[in-house]
Design a protein around this motif. Structure first.
Motif, short mmCIF file in Angstrom:
data_model
loop_
_atom_site.label_atom_id
_atom_site.label_comp_id
_atom_site.label_asym_id
_atom_site.label_seq_id
_atom_site.Cartn_x
_atom_site.Cartn_y
_atom_site.Cartn_z
N TYR A 134 0.79 -1.21 0.15
CA TYR A 134 -0.01 -0.30 -0.21
C TYR A 134 1.16 1.40 -0.64
CZ TYR A 134 -3.57 -3.10 1.68
OH TYR A 134 -4.73 -4.41 1.90
N VAL A 135 0.47 2.28 -0.67
CA VAL A 135 1.18 3.17 -0.55
C VAL A 135 0.53 4.36 1.02
CG1 VAL A 135 1.55 6.31 -0.89
CG2 VAL A 135 0.29 4.10 -2.70
N VAL A 136 2.13 4.24 2.11
CA VAL A 136 1.84 4.93 3.01
C VAL A 136 2.24 5.94 3.37
CG1 VAL A 136 2.07 2.44 4.15
CG2 VAL A 136 4.09 3.90 3.59
N ALA A 137 3.27 6.78 2.45
CA ALA A 137 3.49 8.40 2.43
C ALA A 137 3.67 7.99 1.44
CB ALA A 137 4.61 7.96 3.33
N ILE A 138 3.83 9.99 1.20
CA ILE A 138 4.50 10.57 -0.33
C ILE A 138 4.91 11.71 -0.02
CG2 ILE A 138 3.28 11.58 -2.64
CD1 ILE A 138 1.04 10.32 -2.22
N ASN A 139 6.27 11.65 -0.61
CA ASN A 139 7.32 12.20 -0.06
C ASN A 139 7.98 13.68 -1.56
OD1 ASN A 139 9.33 14.15 0.30
ND2 ASN A 139 10.95 13.08 1.60
N PRO A 140 6.98 14.99 -1.92
CA PRO A 140 7.04 15.32 -3.49
C PRO A 140 7.95 16.07 -2.95
CG PRO A 140 4.62 16.00 -1.88
CD PRO A 140 5.65 14.92 -0.92
N LYS A 141 8.97 16.54 -1.96
CA LYS A 141 10.39 17.05 -2.23
C LYS A 141 11.34 16.10 -2.81
CE LYS A 141 9.34 20.72 1.37
NZ LYS A 141 9.86 21.54 2.80
N LEU A 142 10.95 14.43 -2.56
CA LEU A 142 12.43 14.25 -2.61
C LEU A 142 11.75 13.13 -3.84
CD1 LEU A 142 13.22 12.92 0.72
CD2 LEU A 142 14.68 14.76 -0.91
N ASN A 143 10.05 13.08 -4.71
CA ASN A 143 10.10 12.61 -4.90
C ASN A 143 9.95 11.63 -5.26
OD1 ASN A 143 8.54 11.99 -7.98
ND2 ASN A 143 10.39 12.48 -8.69
#
Length: 231
Positions: A134-143
């Motif tokens: 599952y997607v548990v987190a997203i870090n946009p700054k580090l893509n």
């Protein structure tokens, strides 16, 4: 909208609509006292079936039988990824492919651009980790998009910013409130601690997919107490 406006102790607040299956108060937490003082919700005291019957009785037979929309009304075929690609200039350049990581920080694959994923997503990931991922987190700054097991989705707290209170001008501290972090969600009891920058929300039972940017809306029985945005 299926919602009702009530007034108590000099303050306006929303109450869930009579048709609980169509209640839309979750989306309306940001309405101010000034907004509520000059707003009417004529559907709030009706069920959807009653509205259909009124429409049919007034000659709107086709409209009364119209299928209900369950998704975002302005997104064709509910394909929001295609919508973003067509409406954001240089989409593929601004949101390029990046790394899938596991919760230990290891690279386990490549994603197609982080806006294409949501917290809690399982389908369409295109990676095999030997267990349901599952997607548990997203870090946009580090893509980066972080994948984990189902149990890694659960958390017991969050911080709520951009808070708007309705029923009370200051939150009572002697009682828990029911907090909903998604529309199709019954909510979980939580203790709310009001601070200068927002509200600390401590769930009494762990809840899955606490998603930054989503609305957290708190209720006292059927009364909407307030809401804000998960940080």
């Amino acid at each position: 909208h299926y919602a009702q406006i009530q007034q108590e102790n000099g303050r306006y607040f929303l109450q869930k609509g009579k048709d609980i299956t169509k209640d839309q108060t979750y989306f309306l937490w940001m309405l101010t006292q000034q907004n509520l003082a000059s707003t009417l919700f004529p559907l709030g005291e009706m069920t959807k079936q009653t509205v259909r019957e009124i429409a049919a009785a007034n000659g709107f037979d086709t409209l009364s039988k119209k299928d209900e929309s369950q998704e975002i009304c302005f997104i064709p075929q509910n394909d929001y990824r295609h919508f973003l690609e067509n409406n954001i200039e240089n989409y593929s350049l601004r949101f390029p492919s990046g790394d899938f990581l596991n919760t230990a920080g290891d690279v386990v694959g490549k994603h197609s651009g982080y806006p294409n994923y949501t917290i809690g997503q399982r389908k369409g990931l295109g990676v095999a980790l030997g267990y349901p991922a599952y997607v548990v987190a997203i870090n946009p700054k580090l893509n980066q998009v972080i994948l984990g097991k189902k149990e890694e989705l659960f958390g017991d707290s969050c911080f709520i910013k951009n808070v708007n209170l309705m029923k009370y001008d200051t939150l009572p501290t002697d009682k828990p409130f029911t907090v909903r972090i998604r529309y199709r969600n019954e909510g979980v009891l939580a203790r709310l601690q009001q601070e200068e920058e927002g509200i600390v929300c401590q769930f009494l039972t762990p809840i899955d997919a606490i998603t930054p940017g989503q609305s957290a809306v708190f209720y006292e029985n059927d009364d909407l107490v307030g809401g804000g945005v998960i940080q």
